[in-house]
Design a protein around this motif. Structure first.
Motif, PDB file in Angstrom:
ATOM      1  N   VAL A  23      73.849  52.348-134.761  1.00 15.72           N
ATOM      2  CA  VAL A  23      74.975  53.214-135.102  1.00 15.72           C
ATOM      3  C   VAL A  23      75.819  52.580-136.203  1.00 15.72           C
ATOM      4  N   LYS A  24      75.895  53.270-137.349  1.00 10.04           N
ATOM      5  CA  LYS A  24      76.804  52.885-138.437  1.00 10.04           C
ATOM      6  C   LYS A  24      78.003  53.822-138.365  1.00 10.04           C
ATOM      7  N   THR A  25      79.152  53.298-138.018  1.00 12.94           N
ATOM      8  CA  THR A  25      80.335  54.146-137.844  1.00 12.94           C
ATOM      9  C   THR A  25      81.076  54.431-139.141  1.00 12.94           C
ATOM     10  N   MET A  26      80.896  53.591-140.160  1.00 16.20           N
ATOM     11  CA  MET A  26      81.616  53.625-141.436  1.00 16.20           C
ATOM     12  C   MET A  26      83.061  53.160-141.309  1.00 16.20           C
ATOM     13  N   THR A  27      83.445  52.687-140.139  1.00 16.26           N
ATOM     14  CA  THR A  27      84.787  52.123-139.955  1.00 16.26           C
ATOM     15  C   THR A  27      84.738  50.599-139.892  1.00 16.26           C
ATOM     16  N   GLY A  28      83.583  50.028-140.112  1.00  7.36           N
ATOM     17  CA  GLY A  28      83.412  48.584-140.041  1.00  7.36           C
ATOM     18  C   GLY A  28      82.546  48.163-138.882  1.00  7.36           C
ATOM     19  N   ALA A  29      82.651  48.891-137.783  1.00  4.45           N
ATOM     20  CA  ALA A  29      81.856  48.553-136.600  1.00  4.45           C
ATOM     21  C   ALA A  29      80.431  49.064-136.755  1.00  4.45           C
ATOM     22  N   GLU A  30      79.489  48.303-136.234  1.00  9.53           N
ATOM     23  CA  GLU A  30      78.087  48.712-136.211  1.00  9.53           C
ATOM     24  C   GLU A  30      77.480  48.234-134.904  1.00  9.53           C
ATOM     25  N   PHE A  31      76.694  49.088-134.286  1.00  8.33           N
ATOM     26  CA  PHE A  31      76.091  48.778-132.990  1.00  8.33           C
ATOM     27  C   PHE A  31      74.578  48.859-133.124  1.00  8.33           C
ATOM     28  N   GLU A  32      73.911  47.730-132.905  1.00  4.38           N
ATOM     29  CA  GLU A  32      72.462  47.678-133.062  1.00  4.38           C
ATOM     30  C   GLU A  32      71.745  48.578-132.067  1.00  4.38           C
ATOM     31  N   ASN A  33      72.273  48.663-130.874  1.00  5.07           N
ATOM     32  CA  ASN A  33      71.711  49.570-129.874  1.00  5.07           C
ATOM     33  C   ASN A  33      72.879  50.313-129.237  1.00  5.07           C
ATOM     34  N   GLY A  34      73.355  51.322-129.940  1.00  5.97           N
ATOM     35  CA  GLY A  34      74.592  51.970-129.531  1.00  5.97           C
ATOM     36  C   GLY A  34      74.427  53.427-129.180  1.00  5.97           C
ATOM     37  N   TYR A  35      75.572  54.076-128.975  1.00 10.61           N
ATOM     38  CA  TYR A  35      75.582  55.481-128.585  1.00 10.61           C
ATOM     39  C   TYR A  35      76.755  56.193-129.244  1.00 10.61           C
ATOM     40  N   VAL A  36      76.670  57.522-129.280  1.00  4.32           N
ATOM     41  CA  VAL A  36      77.775  58.399-129.675  1.00  4.32           C
ATOM     42  C   VAL A  36      77.876  59.471-128.603  1.00  4.32           C
ATOM     43  N   LEU A  37      79.067  59.669-128.039  1.00  6.67           N
ATOM     44  CA  LEU A  37      79.285  60.685-127.017  1.00  6.67           C
ATOM     45  C   LEU A  37      80.219  61.754-127.572  1.00  6.67           C
ATOM     46  N   ILE A  38      79.766  63.010-127.506  1.00  6.35           N
ATOM     47  CA  ILE A  38      80.520  64.138-128.050  1.00  6.35           C
ATOM     48  C   ILE A  38      80.887  65.087-126.916  1.00  6.35           C
ATOM     49  N   GLY A  39      82.153  65.503-126.892  1.00  5.21           N
ATOM     50  CA  GLY A  39      82.635  66.385-125.837  1.00  5.21           C
ATOM     51  C   GLY A  39      82.254  67.837-126.049  1.00  5.21           C
ATOM     52  N   ASN A  40      82.558  68.647-125.070  1.00  7.95           N
ATOM     53  CA  ASN A  40      82.245  70.073-125.138  1.00  7.95           C
ATOM     54  C   ASN A  40      83.025  70.798-126.217  1.00  7.95           C
ATOM     55  N   ASP A  41      84.106  70.191-126.693  1.00 10.79           N
ATOM     56  CA  ASP A  41      84.887  70.791-127.766  1.00 10.79           C
ATOM     57  C   ASP A  41      84.367  70.424-129.153  1.00 10.79           C
ATOM     58  N   GLY A  42      83.251  69.686-129.188  1.00  9.18           N
ATOM     59  CA  GLY A  42      82.656  69.306-130.468  1.00  9.18           C
ATOM     60  C   GLY A  42      83.251  68.076-131.099  1.00  9.18           C
ATOM     61  N   LYS A  43      84.174  67.408-130.412  1.00 10.86           N
ATOM     62  CA  LYS A  43      84.806  66.201-130.936  1.00 10.86           C
ATOM     63  C   LYS A  43      84.184  64.955-130.303  1.00 10.86           C
ATOM     64  N   ILE A  44      84.163  63.874-131.066  1.00  7.33           N
ATOM     65  CA  ILE A  44      83.622  62.609-130.574  1.00  7.33           C
ATOM     66  C   ILE A  44      84.559  62.037-129.511  1.00  7.33           C
ATOM     67  N   LEU A  45      83.992  61.688-128.368  1.00  4.83           N
ATOM     68  CA  LEU A  45      84.761  61.081-127.279  1.00  4.83           C
ATOM     69  C   LEU A  45      84.768  59.569-127.368  1.00  4.83           C
ATOM     70  N   SER A  46      83.598  58.981-127.652  1.00  2.00           N
ATOM     71  CA  SER A  46      83.521  57.520-127.733  1.00  2.00           C
ATOM     72  C   SER A  46      82.267  57.110-128.485  1.00  2.00           C
ATOM     73  N   VAL A  47      82.320  55.888-129.002  1.00  4.45           N
ATOM     74  CA  VAL A  47      81.207  55.270-129.719  1.00  4.45           C
ATOM     75  C   VAL A  47      81.156  53.820-129.268  1.00  4.45           C
ATOM     76  N   GLY A  48      79.977  53.294-129.006  1.00  4.94           N
ATOM     77  CA  GLY A  48      79.910  51.901-128.579  1.00  4.94           C
ATOM     78  C   GLY A  48      78.506  51.454-128.242  1.00  4.94           C
ATOM     79  N   GLU A  49      78.438  50.447-127.372  1.00  4.64           N
ATOM     80  CA  GLU A  49      77.147  49.836-127.043  1.00  4.64           C
ATOM     81  C   GLU A  49      76.493  50.426-125.802  1.00  4.64           C
ATOM     82  N   THR A  50      77.275  50.702-124.776  1.00  2.00           N
ATOM     83  CA  THR A  50      76.694  51.242-123.550  1.00  2.00           C
ATOM     84  C   THR A  50      77.548  52.395-123.030  1.00  2.00           C
ATOM     85  N   CYS A  51      76.857  53.385-122.447  1.00  5.15           N
ATOM     86  CA  CYS A  51      77.541  54.544-121.891  1.00  5.15           C
ATOM     87  C   CYS A  51      76.836  54.953-120.606  1.00  5.15           C
ATOM     88  N   ASN A  52      77.591  55.140-119.562  1.00  7.47           N
ATOM     89  CA  ASN A  52      77.012  55.574-118.292  1.00  7.47           C
ATOM     90  C   ASN A  52      76.688  57.061-118.356  1.00  7.47           C
TER      91      ASN A  52
END
Length: 387
Positions: free
Chosen positions: A9-38
């Motif tokens: 995951v390349k966020t373009m904000t400086g952070a990069e996660f080699e094995n990451g995730y992006v979680l998007i809510g039902n409203d179409g907005k990003i909820l969280s970005v990171g390394e692990t998500c349950n």
């Protein structure tokens, strides 16, 4: 909710996660970005299987929708050649979202674009920043108006003054016409604000957002002297400005760095079709970045088809622009420079869920396309669907 997992995951904000995730809510907005998500049962899950994940690419200057792929007279709605001063033209009234170029852009990871009138007119009208998915432009708008197009150099001279029959015949006339319009617009606004309501003038009304610095002048300028003329006028009238094309930028990088205006560089691929393109080069973005100029890379589609925006960033990286900066030049930089950085351009909580999973890195693998494209949290393209 949509969960995209197991990707670089390349966020373009400086952070990069080699094995990451992006979680998007039902409203179409990003909820969280990171390394692990349950994972939970209410999530739709896409496994990226180690692929590159980035925000959707953003184009800062093109004519998609107002110049259709048919490339005939009926497909050309981007230059109202009846008058060199048409600030009251609006891109949204000419955009055709059904044109095939939109789907091709999405297939290649370009999800947002700032599109509008061409450069035949001295002042051509307003650009709009839009998503590239939809049937009706009204529902695709991110920001409208986003900028007021003006043009210097060969194009307005060629459209009107080639035979000496109608201004502008010279560069002096182009500058004078822009000054005259800005002066009248400033006085028109002052009269309105003082309570001395002037007679309605649709052209001057259209210029009010420029005078109030709500949108910039979007200055088509290739040659160094034209770039400086655009800057001179912007300073005279205290208006915001972007330098679109900036072909001679490498020759004046030190001067532009002192000014601080964003440079939208391109189209740098293809032939040098006119004199003012003689210094066109993919090395320009790297030279300007090194000097400290804020940059974005553009296609000027249809000059370069919009789907090749990532390829153009790759060519710029091959000619000296650092790899990470090349990615920023087609994501967060254009988003911020056209005033939509709060919505798109990076992967961060609260931003629109515009995400691309790539088959390969398009900056290093020529022809790499999207594996999956997501806009506002909805999957709008899957490579597997084309098999």
């Amino acid at each position: 909710m949509l969960l995209i997992k197991n990707g670089r995951v390349k966020t373009m904000t400086g952070a990069e996660f080699e094995n990451g995730y992006v979680l998007i809510g039902n409203d179409g907005k990003i909820l969280s970005v990171g390394e692990t998500c349950n994972e939970t049962s209410d999530m739709t899950v896409i496994d990226a299987n180690g692929r590159l994940i980035t925000p959707g690419c953003v184009e800062a200057h093109c004519h998609i929708g107002v110049h259709n792929s048919a490339m005939r007279w009926e497909g050309a709605d981007y230059n109202e050649r009846s008058d060199p001063l048409t600030p009251h033209m609006r891109a949204i009234d000419g955009i055709n979202p059904i044109d095939e170029t939109f789907a091709l852009a999405i297939k290649n990871g370009v999800t947002s674009a700032c599109t509008g009138p061409g450069s035949a007119n001295v002042v051509g009208g307003t650009f709009a920043a839009i998503k590239l998915v939809g049937k009706r432009v009204d529902k695709m708008i991110i920001k409208s108006p986003a900028a007021m197009k003006c043009a210097f150099g060969e194009n307005p001279k060629g459209a009107y003054g080639q035979n000496g029959s109608k201004a502008p015949v010279t560069r002096m006339a182009t500058a004078a016409m822009i000054r005259d319009l800005l002066f009248k617009s400033r006085n028109y606004l002052a009269a309105k604000e003082s309570g001395k309501a002037p007679a309605f003038d649709i052209k001057l009304e259209a210029m009010i957002p420029v005078i109030k610095k709500e949108i910039p002048l979007k200055a088509h300028a290739h040659r160094a002297d034209d770039i400086f003329t655009a800057i001179r006028i912007a300073k005279e009238f205290d208006v915001d400005l972007t330098l679109d094309h900036c072909t001679d930028g490498a020759l004046i990088a030190d001067e532009l760095a002192q000014e601080g205006y964003p440079a939208f560089i391109g189209p740098s691929f293809g032939s040098k079709s006119k004199i003012e393109l003689s210094n066109k080069s993919f090395a320009t973005p790297g030279i300007l970045h090194k000097a400290g100029v804020p940059i974005s890379i553009i296609t000027d589609a249809p000059v370069i088809p919009l789907e090749h925006l990532p390829m153009c960033a790759g060519f710029a990286a091959a000619e000296g622009l650092p790899y990470e900066e090349a990615w920023k030049a087609i994501t967060i930089n254009p988003a911020e420079q056209i005033g939509i950085g709060d919505r798109v351009g990076s992967l961060a909580p609260g931003k629109d869920g515009d995400v691309v999973i790539w088959c390969d890195d398009p900056l290093t693998a020529i022809g790499a396309q999207a594996f999956v494209t997501v806009v506002d949290g909805k999957v709008v393209y899957r490579a597997e669907d084309e098999k």
